[in-house]
Design an enzyme around this catalytic site. Structure first.
Site, PDB file in Angstrom:
ATOM      1  N   ARG A 164      43.302  38.989  23.711  1.00  0.00           N
ATOM      2  CA  ARG A 164      42.953  40.098  24.438  1.00  0.00           C
ATOM      3  C   ARG A 164      43.590  41.526  23.729  1.00  0.00           C
ATOM      4  O   ARG A 164      43.873  42.306  24.483  1.00  0.00           O
ATOM      5  CB  ARG A 164      43.243  40.029  25.770  1.00  0.00           C
ATOM      6  CG  ARG A 164      42.846  39.008  26.543  1.00  0.00           C
ATOM      7  CD  ARG A 164      41.139  38.941  26.769  1.00  0.00           C
ATOM      8  NE  ARG A 164      40.852  37.740  27.471  1.00  0.00           N
ATOM      9  CZ  ARG A 164      40.293  36.759  27.128  1.00  0.00           C
ATOM     10  NH1 ARG A 164      40.538  36.544  25.616  1.00  0.00           N
ATOM     11  NH2 ARG A 164      40.043  35.495  27.812  1.00  0.00           N
ATOM     12  N   SER A 235      39.252  38.604  35.272  1.00  0.00           N
ATOM     13  CA  SER A 235      40.422  38.149  35.254  1.00  0.00           C
ATOM     14  C   SER A 235      41.331  39.622  35.502  1.00  0.00           C
ATOM     15  O   SER A 235      41.429  40.389  34.341  1.00  0.00           O
ATOM     16  CB  SER A 235      41.164  37.470  34.122  1.00  0.00           C
ATOM     17  OG  SER A 235      40.475  36.465  34.052  1.00  0.00           O
ATOM     18  N   GLU A 332      45.215  42.926  32.609  1.00  0.00           N
ATOM     19  CA  GLU A 332      44.178  42.931  31.493  1.00  0.00           C
ATOM     20  C   GLU A 332      43.142  44.170  31.538  1.00  0.00           C
ATOM     21  O   GLU A 332      43.074  44.703  30.637  1.00  0.00           O
ATOM     22  CB  GLU A 332      43.156  41.557  31.496  1.00  0.00           C
ATOM     23  CG  GLU A 332      42.287  41.485  30.560  1.00  0.00           C
ATOM     24  CD  GLU A 332      41.547  40.109  30.573  1.00  0.00           C
ATOM     25  OE1 GLU A 332      41.938  39.147  30.777  1.00  0.00           O
ATOM     26  OE2 GLU A 332      40.354  40.251  30.454  1.00  0.00           O
TER      27      GLU A 332
HETATM   28  C1  LIG Z   1      33.051  39.056  36.431  1.00  0.00           C
HETATM   29  C2  LIG Z   1      34.048  39.511  35.078  1.00  0.00           C
HETATM   30  C3  LIG Z   1      34.115  38.390  34.242  1.00  0.00           C
HETATM   31  C4  LIG Z   1      34.828  38.636  33.154  1.00  0.00           C
HETATM   32  N1  LIG Z   1      35.053  37.771  32.169  1.00  0.00           N
HETATM   33  C5  LIG Z   1      35.831  38.145  31.071  1.00  0.00           C
HETATM   34  C6  LIG Z   1      36.014  36.961  29.998  1.00  0.00           C
HETATM   35  O1  LIG Z   1      35.591  35.623  30.242  1.00  0.00           O
HETATM   36  N2  LIG Z   1      36.647  37.324  28.990  1.00  0.00           N
HETATM   37  C7  LIG Z   1      36.815  38.521  28.726  1.00  0.00           C
HETATM   38  O2  LIG Z   1      37.505  38.692  27.453  1.00  0.00           O
HETATM   39  N3  LIG Z   1      36.708  39.491  29.353  1.00  0.00           N
HETATM   40  C8  LIG Z   1      36.202  39.407  30.586  1.00  0.00           C
HETATM   41  N4  LIG Z   1      35.813  40.342  31.459  1.00  0.00           N
HETATM   42  C9  LIG Z   1      36.244  41.648  31.234  1.00  0.00           C
HETATM   43  C10 LIG Z   1      35.127  42.404  30.772  1.00  0.00           C
HETATM   44  O3  LIG Z   1      33.765  41.973  30.909  1.00  0.00           O
HETATM   45  C11 LIG Z   1      35.421  42.638  29.086  1.00  0.00           C
HETATM   46  O4  LIG Z   1      36.447  43.013  28.577  1.00  0.00           O
HETATM   47  C12 LIG Z   1      34.402  43.533  28.468  1.00  0.00           C
HETATM   48  O5  LIG Z   1      34.215  43.475  26.854  1.00  0.00           O
HETATM   49  C13 LIG Z   1      34.480  44.982  28.909  1.00  0.00           C
HETATM   50  O6  LIG Z   1      33.213  45.677  28.413  1.00  0.00           O
HETATM   51  P1  LIG Z   1      32.594  47.137  29.026  1.00  0.00           P
HETATM   52  O7  LIG Z   1      31.452  47.651  28.514  1.00  0.00           O
HETATM   53  O8  LIG Z   1      32.384  46.744  30.699  1.00  0.00           O
HETATM   54  O9  LIG Z   1      33.903  47.992  28.799  1.00  0.00           O
HETATM   55  P2  LIG Z   1      34.617  49.044  29.783  1.00  0.00           P
HETATM   56  O10 LIG Z   1      35.332  48.538  31.024  1.00  0.00           O
HETATM   57  O11 LIG Z   1      33.650  50.230  29.807  1.00  0.00           O
HETATM   58  O12 LIG Z   1      35.786  49.484  28.762  1.00  0.00           O
HETATM   59  C14 LIG Z   1      36.700  48.760  28.206  1.00  0.00           C
HETATM   60  C15 LIG Z   1      37.725  49.313  27.251  1.00  0.00           C
HETATM   61  O13 LIG Z   1      36.964  49.614  26.175  1.00  0.00           O
HETATM   62  C16 LIG Z   1      36.600  50.954  25.708  1.00  0.00           C
HETATM   63  N5  LIG Z   1      35.449  50.974  25.258  1.00  0.00           N
HETATM   64  C17 LIG Z   1      34.369  50.811  25.687  1.00  0.00           C
HETATM   65  N6  LIG Z   1      33.037  50.992  25.035  1.00  0.00           N
HETATM   66  C18 LIG Z   1      33.699  51.455  23.856  1.00  0.00           C
HETATM   67  C19 LIG Z   1      33.096  51.840  22.448  1.00  0.00           C
HETATM   68  N7  LIG Z   1      31.459  51.982  22.381  1.00  0.00           N
HETATM   69  N8  LIG Z   1      33.844  52.340  21.521  1.00  0.00           N
HETATM   70  C20 LIG Z   1      35.433  52.397  21.897  1.00  0.00           C
HETATM   71  N9  LIG Z   1      35.700  51.961  23.046  1.00  0.00           N
HETATM   72  C21 LIG Z   1      35.028  51.753  23.861  1.00  0.00           C
HETATM   73  C22 LIG Z   1      37.042  51.864  26.963  1.00  0.00           C
HETATM   74  O14 LIG Z   1      37.523  53.170  26.760  1.00  0.00           O
HETATM   75  C23 LIG Z   1      38.059  50.993  27.635  1.00  0.00           C
HETATM   76  O15 LIG Z   1      39.130  51.258  26.940  1.00  0.00           O
HETATM   77  C24 LIG Z   1      35.076  39.972  32.831  1.00  0.00           C
HETATM   78  C25 LIG Z   1      35.055  41.105  33.708  1.00  0.00           C
HETATM   79  C26 LIG Z   1      34.213  40.849  34.794  1.00  0.00           C
HETATM   80  C27 LIG Z   1      33.582  41.830  35.838  1.00  0.00           C
END
Ligand SMILES: Cc1cc2nc3c(=O)[nH]c(=O)nc-3n(C[C@H](O)[C@H](O)[C@H](O)COP(=O)(O)OP(=O)(O)OC[C@H]3O[C@@H](n4cnc5c(N)ncnc54)[C@H](O)[C@@H]3O)c2cc1C
Length: 337
Positions: A164, A235, A332
């Site tokens: 992570r 998580s 996380e």
């Molecule tokens: C129900 C659920 C289940 C999940 N299961 C998992 C799992 O199994 N495994 C796992 O690893 N994660 C999991 N996650 C967490 C999450 O889905 C991941 O971390 C995902 O990659 C976040 O993507 P996002 O676009 O929503 O990022 P955001 O929440 O919008 O951003 C996360 C971070 O990335 C940065 N960011 C976003 N886009 C960019 C970009 N284009 N360039 C630079 N920085 C950027 C943001 O500034 C922030 O710091 C889960 C979340 C939920 C709600």
């Protein structure tokens, strides 16, 4: 680039927290990135790069500019004897991209099905599930530096991927915007199906990317609350990784303590969900903030909890787990305050 003032972020974060951004813009193309760069040079306010908002907790309103990445596009970038190389723009939905690779007949991303969020955010915390991490198939990514406009390509060795973790999470948040990511998907796939839950679901099946993906989707849907129904960010804490000696001392006092030895290190990963469950938090609720009754690792917003209320529960959990087990849990999601 259109800039919206005092925009609600409620529909832009999976916790459904009703925070606002002083300014919000949607980044859809190169011109928008240039305009964002321009905005940054003329304004002395912070900016936040936003994907699907599924790994963030807005503890309060954001007093700067939120740049929602909506860059779209995906294609087969290249092919050699051993692999195909597929690319997707930063704003593509991660799960839709995984489904697209499977429809093309490619394997390698199936274990990462149904993880919410966008492609551009996936490398930030090296997303992982069911024994596979993004780093397994990652090839390169492209960024734009919002401070000087530089465009850069990163290969795997420069991304410092860990559990992570990545270079981007520890060093360049909100500075490097990830515009696209390329994956190397091997033509001779290696299936990862030994993870508890998946192994049982797939016993006797003829394995393919599609079959594994369906099993992952079914497992995930039965265990994790759907954020469109119950606000959450998956998580909320990382699984603690402990030195073997420390883990053995704890295990002597808690015989059911889970332990997963880490490859190439004298460390054991244990389960944050188990620790929180043992500390009595599963199903806890205070107003609209609470802990899932399905999964102790998931903090939930039942309706109108504020980010501060959700964070208070997180802090109480961290304190009680530390008091009971001597382990300090690490959140996380990114906490925006
Ligand atoms: C129900 C659920 C289940 C999940 N299961 C998992 C799992 O199994 N495994 C796992 O690893 N994660 C999991 N996650 C967490 C999450 O889905 C991941 O971390 C995902 O990659 C976040 O993507 P996002 O676009 O929503 O990022 P955001 O929440 O919008 O951003 C996360 C971070 O990335 C940065 N960011 C976003 N886009 C960019 C970009 N284009 N360039 C630079 N920085 C950027 C943001 O500034 C922030 O710091 C889960 C979340 C939920 C709600």
């Amino acid at each position: 680039m259109e800039i919206i003032e005092n925009a609600s972020l409620k529909s832009l974060n999976t916790f459904g927290v009703n925070a606002t951004a002083k300014y919000l813009s949607h980044i859809r193309n190169l011109q928008d990135i240039e305009a964002l760069f321009e905005w940054k040079s003329n304004n002395d306010l912070p900016n936040l790069i936003l994907g699907g908002g599924s790994n963030l907790l807005f503890k309060q309103n954001y007093e700067g500019l939120v740049a929602k990445v909506d860059l779209l596009g995906k294609d087969i970038a290249n092919e050699d004897e051993e692999a195909v190389y597929v690319s997707a723009a930063g704003g593509e939905n991660w799960h839709d991209f995984v489904m697209w690779t499977i429809q093309q007949g490619f394997a390698g991303l199936e274990n990462l099905s149904l993880i919410p969020g966008c492609v551009g955010a996936a490398p930030i915390q090296n997303i992982g599930a069911y024994g596979v991490e993004l780093s397994n198939t990652f090839h390169t990514l492209q960024t734009v530096n919002l401070e000087n406009g530089d465009v850069q390509e990163f290969s795997k060795e420069h991304c410092q991927f860990g559990y992570r973790e990545s270079f981007f999470k520890s060093q360049t948040l909100d500075k490097l915007l990830i515009t696209s990511v390329t994956f190397r998907l091997p033509k001779k796939p290696e299936w990862h199906v030994n993870y508890a839950g998946l192994r049982e679901a797939l016993a006797g099946e003829i394995l393919s990317a599609e079959v594994i993906s369906k099993a992952v989707i079914s497992e995930r849907s039965s265990k994790l609350p759907d954020p469109t129904i119950l606000g959450n960010a998956g998580s909320f804490f990382k699984n603690p990784v402990l030195p073997v000696v420390e883990w053995e001392v704890l295990k002597a006092n808690h015989e059911n303590l889970p332990g997963f030895p880490q490859a190439h290190s004298e460390e054991v990963k244990t389960s944050a969900g188990w620790l929180i469950d043992q500390a009595g938090w599963k199903g806890y609720r205070a107003g609209d903030a609470g802990v899932s009754d399905k999964h102790a690792l998931v903090i939930v917003n039942h309706a109108n909890a504020t980010g501060a209320e959700l964070w208070q529960i997180a802090e109480e959990i961290m304190k009680s787990v530390e008091d009971k087990f001597g382990i300090r849990l690490e959140p996380e999601p990114r906490v925006i305050s």
